[in-house]
Scaffold this motif. Structure first.
Motif, PDB file in Angstrom:
ATOM      1  N   ALA A 176       0.877  -1.309  -0.069  1.00 57.57           N
ATOM      2  CA  ALA A 176      -0.117   0.033   0.078  1.00 57.57           C
ATOM      3  C   ALA A 176       0.787   1.058  -0.115  1.00 57.57           C
ATOM      4  O   ALA A 176       1.928   1.266   0.484  1.00 57.57           O
ATOM      5  N   ASN A 177       0.547   2.319  -0.850  1.00 63.06           N
ATOM      6  CA  ASN A 177       1.235   3.739  -0.596  1.00 63.06           C
ATOM      7  C   ASN A 177       0.724   4.605   0.376  1.00 63.06           C
ATOM      8  O   ASN A 177      -0.476   4.225   0.978  1.00 63.06           O
ATOM      9  N   ASN A 178       1.274   5.640   0.527  1.00 65.36           N
ATOM     10  CA  ASN A 178       0.588   6.545   1.460  1.00 65.36           C
ATOM     11  C   ASN A 178      -0.721   6.926   1.327  1.00 65.36           C
ATOM     12  O   ASN A 178      -1.474   7.163   2.240  1.00 65.36           O
ATOM     13  N   PHE A 179      -1.133   7.357   0.127  1.00 61.49           N
ATOM     14  CA  PHE A 179      -2.543   7.605  -0.342  1.00 61.49           C
ATOM     15  C   PHE A 179      -3.615   6.603   0.039  1.00 61.49           C
ATOM     16  O   PHE A 179      -4.368   6.888   0.816  1.00 61.49           O
ATOM     17  N   THR A 180      -3.111   5.382  -0.023  1.00 61.13           N
ATOM     18  CA  THR A 180      -4.110   4.125   0.258  1.00 61.13           C
ATOM     19  C   THR A 180      -4.072   4.023   1.497  1.00 61.13           C
ATOM     20  O   THR A 180      -5.028   3.623   2.168  1.00 61.13           O
ATOM     21  N   ILE A 181      -3.004   4.262   2.280  1.00 57.35           N
ATOM     22  CA  ILE A 181      -2.856   4.148   3.753  1.00 57.35           C
ATOM     23  C   ILE A 181      -3.759   5.120   4.354  1.00 57.35           C
ATOM     24  O   ILE A 181      -4.606   4.856   5.418  1.00 57.35           O
ATOM     25  N   ILE A 182      -3.925   6.327   4.105  1.00 59.77           N
ATOM     26  CA  ILE A 182      -4.615   7.542   4.878  1.00 59.77           C
ATOM     27  C   ILE A 182      -5.997   7.076   4.286  1.00 59.77           C
ATOM     28  O   ILE A 182      -6.811   7.210   5.171  1.00 59.77           O
ATOM     29  N   LEU A 183      -6.235   6.762   3.404  1.00 61.35           N
ATOM     30  CA  LEU A 183      -7.788   6.708   2.723  1.00 61.35           C
ATOM     31  C   LEU A 183      -8.419   5.399   3.267  1.00 61.35           C
ATOM     32  O   LEU A 183      -9.599   5.492   3.511  1.00 61.35           O
ATOM     33  N   LYS A 184      -7.641   4.353   3.408  1.00 65.95           N
ATOM     34  CA  LYS A 184      -8.341   2.948   3.621  1.00 65.95           C
ATOM     35  C   LYS A 184      -8.090   2.662   5.018  1.00 65.95           C
ATOM     36  O   LYS A 184      -8.854   1.747   5.573  1.00 65.95           O
ATOM     37  N   ILE A 185      -7.042   3.221   5.926  1.00 65.80           N
ATOM     38  CA  ILE A 185      -6.831   2.976   7.192  1.00 65.80           C
ATOM     39  C   ILE A 185      -7.038   3.752   8.264  1.00 65.80           C
ATOM     40  O   ILE A 185      -7.764   3.917   9.078  1.00 65.80           O
ATOM     41  N   ILE A 186      -6.276   4.997   8.064  1.00 60.14           N
ATOM     42  CA  ILE A 186      -6.219   6.233   8.820  1.00 60.14           C
ATOM     43  C   ILE A 186      -7.574   6.766   8.959  1.00 60.14           C
ATOM     44  O   ILE A 186      -8.161   7.131  10.194  1.00 60.14           O
ATOM     45  N   LEU A 187      -8.399   7.057   7.767  1.00 57.67           N
ATOM     46  CA  LEU A 187      -9.391   7.717   7.796  1.00 57.67           C
ATOM     47  C   LEU A 187     -10.871   7.130   8.580  1.00 57.67           C
ATOM     48  O   LEU A 187     -11.258   7.618   9.208  1.00 57.67           O
ATOM     49  N   PRO A 188     -10.561   5.642   8.161  1.00 58.67           N
ATOM     50  CA  PRO A 188     -11.789   5.090   9.010  1.00 58.67           C
ATOM     51  C   PRO A 188     -11.647   4.939  10.388  1.00 58.67           C
ATOM     52  O   PRO A 188     -12.690   4.754  11.265  1.00 58.67           O
ATOM     53  N   LEU A 189     -10.316   4.881  10.919  1.00 56.83           N
ATOM     54  CA  LEU A 189      -9.966   4.569  12.230  1.00 56.83           C
ATOM     55  C   LEU A 189     -10.061   5.794  12.975  1.00 56.83           C
ATOM     56  O   LEU A 189     -10.558   5.906  14.239  1.00 56.83           O
ATOM     57  N   ALA A 190      -9.858   6.907  12.291  1.00 49.73           N
ATOM     58  CA  ALA A 190     -10.084   8.010  12.993  1.00 49.73           C
ATOM     59  C   ALA A 190     -11.546   9.123  12.709  1.00 49.73           C
ATOM     60  O   ALA A 190     -11.840  10.112  12.964  1.00 49.73           O
ATOM     61  N   ARG A 191     -12.294   8.310  12.312  1.00 42.19           N
ATOM     62  CA  ARG A 191     -13.731   8.673  12.093  1.00 42.19           C
ATOM     63  C   ARG A 191     -14.402   9.482  13.164  1.00 42.19           C
ATOM     64  O   ARG A 191     -15.005  10.596  13.014  1.00 42.19           O
ATOM     65  N   PRO A 192     -14.362   9.027  14.477  1.00 42.65           N
ATOM     66  CA  PRO A 192     -14.998   9.617  15.529  1.00 42.65           C
ATOM     67  C   PRO A 192     -14.313  11.235  15.405  1.00 42.65           C
ATOM     68  O   PRO A 192     -15.381  12.064  15.799  1.00 42.65           O
TER      69      PRO A 192
END
Length: 276
Positions: A176-192
């Protein structure tokens, strides 16, 4: 037993505090139902004599309230989007990347946020005149974004720091590249915290009054705050019940948003806040 009694006293105290802070809202509701143009009377009643909804009809159909509502939504949603577009990558960069001046720039942002925004009014007015941004939502969105982006970066950064970096490293191993990591991992985990930060931006922009009144002179571009101010334009045309009815209607969108996302409030604010 003692613990239960203690909890009972705490709940009673909290109910009393909530009741105290509800007094202005209940008073505004009472004024909005009055048939006479009075704000203060010696025989105040929560439900006035001969209550009427004519004031709500006046604000909805005799005033351009719905146009002001549309303008406020346009301006506020634009501000939320612009602020999050700036704050999300900035907060992630401050969390994960190492670069020179990182700590110094963070505290510089915090220092800038400590100064009242009203101090920059004259400078902003000159810039608006120079770049033809008077009566333009783009200018207000830029100002609102600059006002809220520092809080947003700090709050998002605090939450991002609670997300283990091992998750991202494992994703990189999988290609995964940085864009994919942010979009698919970081943003869902940081949703609250994203939802709560967006809510704070929305409420602040929705209720903003000073800039809207000074930089919007076209009645067709008024926001709700500027429009309600225009209703109270002079001492001879003030209609307090209509103004109160407009205030009650203006508060409804923020109340609906608050109740809709309240389950995110504790985790979204406290987890990000403790990392300051």
């Amino acid at each position: 037993m003692k613990k239960s009694i203690h909890h009972l006293y705490v709940h009673i105290l909290l109910i009393m505090v909530c009741g105290f802070f509800l007094i202005p809202i209940l008073y505004t509701l009472s004024v909005s139902l009055k048939s006479s143009n009075t704000l203060i009377s010696s025989n105040f009643k929560l439900i006035p004599d001969n209550p009427t909804f004519d004031n709500y009809k006046d604000i909805l159909f005799e005033k351009p309230f719905l146009l002001w509502l549309k303008n406020s939504l346009l301006l506020t949603i634009g501000t939320v989007i612009a602020t999050m577009v700036v704050a999300l990558p900035a907060a992630y960069a401050y969390t994960r990347l190492k670069f020179k001046g990182k700590s110094g720039s963070l505290f510089l942002l915090l220092l800038l946020n400590a100064f009242p925004a009203i101090l920059s009014m004259v400078a902003i007015y000159r810039l608006f005149k120079t770049f033809s941004l008077m009566n333009n939502y783009v200018g207000l969105i830029i100002v609102y974004t600059g006002t809220m982006v520092i809080f947003s970066i700090w709050n998002l950064k605090g939450y991002f720091e609670t997300i283990p970096a091992d998750i991202e490293q494992a994703a990189m191993v999988d290609g995964a590249n940085n864009f994919t990591i942010i979009l698919k991992i970081i943003l869902p985990l940081a949703r609250p915290t994203i939802i709560v930060t967006g809510m704070v931006i929305f409420i602040t922009s929705w209720n903003e009054y000073i800039y809207a009144v000074n930089f919007l002179s076209d009645v067709n571009k008024y926001t709700l705050a500027a429009g309600l101010y225009s209703i109270q334009g002079t001492n001879y045309t003030r209609n307090w019940p209509v103004f109160a009815a407009g205030s009650m209607l203006t508060s409804l969108p923020t109340l609906l948003i608050f109740f809709g996302i309240q389950r995110y409030l504790v985790s979204g604010l406290t987890v990000g806040g403790v990392k300051y």
